[in-house]
Design a protein around this motif. Structure first.
Motif, PDB file in Angstrom:
ATOM      1  N   PHE A  83      12.725  58.070   4.601  1.00 33.26           N
ATOM      2  CA  PHE A  83      12.760  56.606   4.548  1.00 33.26           C
ATOM      3  C   PHE A  83      11.369  56.078   4.219  1.00 33.26           C
ATOM      4  CE2 PHE A  83      16.508  56.992   7.565  1.00 33.26           C
ATOM      5  CZ  PHE A  83      17.441  56.688   6.583  1.00 33.26           C
ATOM      6  N   PHE A  84      11.310  55.235   3.210  1.00 34.51           N
ATOM      7  CA  PHE A  84      10.026  54.836   2.648  1.00 34.51           C
ATOM      8  C   PHE A  84       9.913  53.333   2.447  1.00 34.51           C
ATOM      9  CE2 PHE A  84       7.294  54.366  -1.217  1.00 34.51           C
ATOM     10  CZ  PHE A  84       6.114  54.853  -0.666  1.00 34.51           C
ATOM     11  N   GLU A  85      11.014  52.624   2.566  1.00 31.12           N
ATOM     12  CA  GLU A  85      10.995  51.200   2.263  1.00 31.12           C
ATOM     13  C   GLU A  85      10.081  50.427   3.205  1.00 31.12           C
ATOM     14  OE1 GLU A  85      14.132  47.670   1.014  1.00 31.12           O
ATOM     15  OE2 GLU A  85      14.844  49.374   2.202  1.00 31.12           O
ATOM     16  N   PHE A  86       9.951  50.894   4.461  1.00 33.90           N
ATOM     17  CA  PHE A  86       9.098  50.187   5.414  1.00 33.90           C
ATOM     18  C   PHE A  86       7.632  50.212   4.982  1.00 33.90           C
ATOM     19  CE2 PHE A  86       8.595  54.511   6.796  1.00 33.90           C
ATOM     20  CZ  PHE A  86       7.391  54.591   7.481  1.00 33.90           C
ATOM     21  N   ILE A  87       7.226  51.225   4.247  1.00 32.24           N
ATOM     22  CA  ILE A  87       5.870  51.285   3.696  1.00 32.24           C
ATOM     23  C   ILE A  87       5.805  50.531   2.369  1.00 32.24           C
ATOM     24  CG2 ILE A  87       4.132  52.830   2.703  1.00 32.24           C
ATOM     25  CD1 ILE A  87       4.913  54.893   4.814  1.00 32.24           C
TER      26      ILE A  87
ATOM     27  N   ASN B  28      17.274  63.929   0.548  1.00 33.14           N
ATOM     28  CA  ASN B  28      16.388  62.770   0.509  1.00 33.14           C
ATOM     29  C   ASN B  28      17.195  61.517   0.147  1.00 33.14           C
ATOM     30  OD1 ASN B  28      14.491  60.860  -0.554  1.00 33.14           O
ATOM     31  ND2 ASN B  28      13.061  62.480  -1.027  1.00 33.14           N
ATOM     32  N   SER B  29      16.862  60.386   0.745  1.00 31.88           N
ATOM     33  CA  SER B  29      17.603  59.151   0.479  1.00 31.88           C
ATOM     34  C   SER B  29      17.004  58.302  -0.642  1.00 31.88           C
ATOM     35  CB  SER B  29      17.674  58.303   1.753  1.00 31.88           C
ATOM     36  OG  SER B  29      16.402  57.747   2.060  1.00 31.88           O
ATOM     37  N   VAL B  30      15.870  58.706  -1.183  1.00 33.04           N
ATOM     38  CA  VAL B  30      15.141  57.827  -2.114  1.00 33.04           C
ATOM     39  C   VAL B  30      15.374  58.189  -3.583  1.00 33.04           C
ATOM     40  CG1 VAL B  30      12.850  56.970  -2.757  1.00 33.04           C
ATOM     41  CG2 VAL B  30      13.374  57.435  -0.373  1.00 33.04           C
ATOM     42  N   LEU B  31      15.649  59.452  -3.888  1.00 33.03           N
ATOM     43  CA  LEU B  31      15.745  59.896  -5.277  1.00 33.03           C
ATOM     44  C   LEU B  31      17.138  60.436  -5.603  1.00 33.03           C
ATOM     45  CD1 LEU B  31      12.283  61.700  -5.507  1.00 33.03           C
ATOM     46  CD2 LEU B  31      12.891  59.502  -6.525  1.00 33.03           C
TER      47      LEU B  31
ATOM     48  N   ASP C 179       7.476  59.507   6.971  1.00 34.23           N
ATOM     49  CA  ASP C 179       6.044  59.212   6.789  1.00 34.23           C
ATOM     50  C   ASP C 179       5.529  58.282   7.878  1.00 34.23           C
ATOM     51  OD1 ASP C 179       5.349  60.662   4.366  1.00 34.23           O
ATOM     52  OD2 ASP C 179       6.720  59.317   3.334  1.00 34.23           O
ATOM     53  N   LEU C 180       5.709  58.680   9.115  1.00 33.04           N
ATOM     54  CA  LEU C 180       5.272  57.867  10.249  1.00 33.04           C
ATOM     55  C   LEU C 180       3.759  57.879  10.458  1.00 33.04           C
ATOM     56  CD1 LEU C 180       5.914  56.202  12.848  1.00 33.04           C
ATOM     57  CD2 LEU C 180       6.229  58.409  14.010  1.00 33.04           C
ATOM     58  N   PRO C 181       3.097  59.049  10.457  1.00 34.57           N
ATOM     59  CA  PRO C 181       1.670  59.071  10.807  1.00 34.57           C
ATOM     60  C   PRO C 181       0.796  58.191   9.928  1.00 34.57           C
ATOM     61  CG  PRO C 181       2.578  61.283  10.894  1.00 34.57           C
ATOM     62  CD  PRO C 181       3.626  60.413  10.282  1.00 34.57           C
TER      63      PRO C 181
ATOM     64  N   PHE D 118      16.320  52.267  -3.204  1.00 36.53           N
ATOM     65  CA  PHE D 118      16.761  52.438  -1.819  1.00 36.53           C
ATOM     66  C   PHE D 118      18.263  52.191  -1.706  1.00 36.53           C
ATOM     67  CE2 PHE D 118      12.321  50.816  -1.705  1.00 36.53           C
ATOM     68  CZ  PHE D 118      11.724  51.982  -1.251  1.00 36.53           C
ATOM     69  N   ILE D 119      18.933  53.027  -0.937  1.00 41.22           N
ATOM     70  CA  ILE D 119      20.375  52.921  -0.743  1.00 41.22           C
ATOM     71  C   ILE D 119      20.663  51.750   0.193  1.00 41.22           C
ATOM     72  CG2 ILE D 119      22.420  54.099   0.155  1.00 41.22           C
ATOM     73  CD1 ILE D 119      21.012  56.759  -0.534  1.00 41.22           C
TER      74      ILE D 119
END
Length: 346
Positions: free
Chosen positions: A278-282, A240-243, A25-27, A303-304
């Motif tokens: 990867f979503f933790e940065f958001i 996916n690394s989140v679920l 989810d960069l953009p 998050f792993i």
């Protein structure tokens, strides 16, 4: 010490060709930081380089607060930020074809493939697909968790999504994507829509970022029957690394590899790849109220610890080695399977 060095050398060798992550989810983050310059180079490049990332699927996603009226404008602005940021950092290249991707890899650049998560920016205007195609969009998932003019999303529960499948516009959109060469992504779609997409397409389908329902039983993830359907069509499923688990204590790197192993056992090693998401940065930037809203509407992400961002990608390669995957199998998981999809579609 010699054994450890050998493992590290093996990791380096396996990652030399670059890891492909087909969902990031960069953009949306670049858009939210649009008043700043060189965000891509200063905030993301170090992690991507540390993880030997070679290709990234960068997903246009429109948050609820921008819908229904601002979706198209925000999507276009997200793409504009991608182009502006890549022009100021020569380590990146926006790629529109398999040839572009191969060229970027040979030049040592990180290839960005623009994707779309949810068809909301299109409204019901099929001509807009051509516009986004010309701008570089090369994969589209019709939905996120919500419904839109094309289809309905799978919910973050074991059952309960809409019993309706693709709309007429959704069917037209899928056909036009295949005609243009825009990869059809089945991530997030509800079960009826999943079947509907497969019934009207011929090229290998993908699920860019998902997990298996055996370990996290929600509609947003993918069942064994669905995995087999993708395998029968020579498609690829990105893990996916989140679920990876509904339980925080089970959200581990070993459980992540369990998902990879499960898909490979069902349809073979050619059908599984990476979609880290990867979503933790958001998530870490959100106020507590937003985190609470996400938990109430969808889920609480776990998050792993060893796989929090792209710089940790080597930990996955190390774990795949430890779990007994061969070099050839690891190379397929890390990049070769996605490269085959690019070659066949783009």
């Amino acid at each position: 010490m010699n054994g450890k060095q050998t493992i590290e050398e093996r990791i380096d060798r396996l990652q030399t060709g670059g890891i492909i992550d087909l969902h990031f989810d960069l953009p949306m983050d670049l858009y939210e930081k649009r008043e700043r310059e060189n965000v891509l180079e200063t905030e993301f490049l170090p992690e991507l380089e540390a993880g030997n990332i070679g290709v990234v699927g960068v997903a246009i996603y429109i948050e609820d607060r921008y819908l229904p009226n601002a979706g198209l404008g925000v999507a276009l602005d997200q793409i504009a930020r991608l182009y502006a940021e890549t022009q100021t950092c020569q380590r990146f290249a926006i790629c529109k074809s398999h040839r572009d991707i191969e060229k970027s890899r040979k030049e040592g650049k990180i290839a960005l493939v623009i994707t779309m998560e949810g068809a909301e920016p299109l409204g019901t205007d099929l001509d807009l697909l051509r516009v986004f195609y010309e701008l570089g969009v090369r994969a589209i998932g019709l939905t996120h968790a919500r419904s839109n003019a094309a289809a309905h999303g799978g919910i973050f529960a074991a059952s309960g999504s809409s019993q309706e499948g693709l709309t007429e516009f959704g069917r037209d959109l899928v056909r036009e994507c295949e005609a243009l060469g825009v990869i059809i992504d089945l991530a997030h779609i509800n079960p009826v829509g999943f079947n509907g997409i497969l019934s009207i397409t011929t090229k290998p389908p993908i699920v860019s970022h998902t997990n298996v329902r055996r370990y996290h039983d929600i509609e947003r993830n993918i069942s064994d029957d669905q995995i087999k359907m993708i395998g029968e069509r020579r498609g690829v499923i990105g893990i996916n690394s989140v679920l990876v688990s509904p339980k925080k204590e089970e959200s581990t790197l070993d459980r992540y590899v369990d998902h990879i192993e499960h898909v490979a056992n069902l349809i073979g090693i050619d059908g599984v790849a990476i979609g880290f998401d990867f979503f933790e940065f958001i998530y870490s930037q959100w106020p507590e109220s937003a985190k609470k809203e996400l938990a109430e509407k969808l889920t609480t992400p776990h998050f792993i610890p060893e796989l929090r961002n792209h710089s940790n990608a080597g930990n996955l390669t190390r774990k795949l080695i430890a779990r007994g995957f061969s070099d050839q199998q690891i190379e397929k998981i890390l990049r070769a399977n996605w490269l085959r999809i690019f070659q066949e579609w783009l």
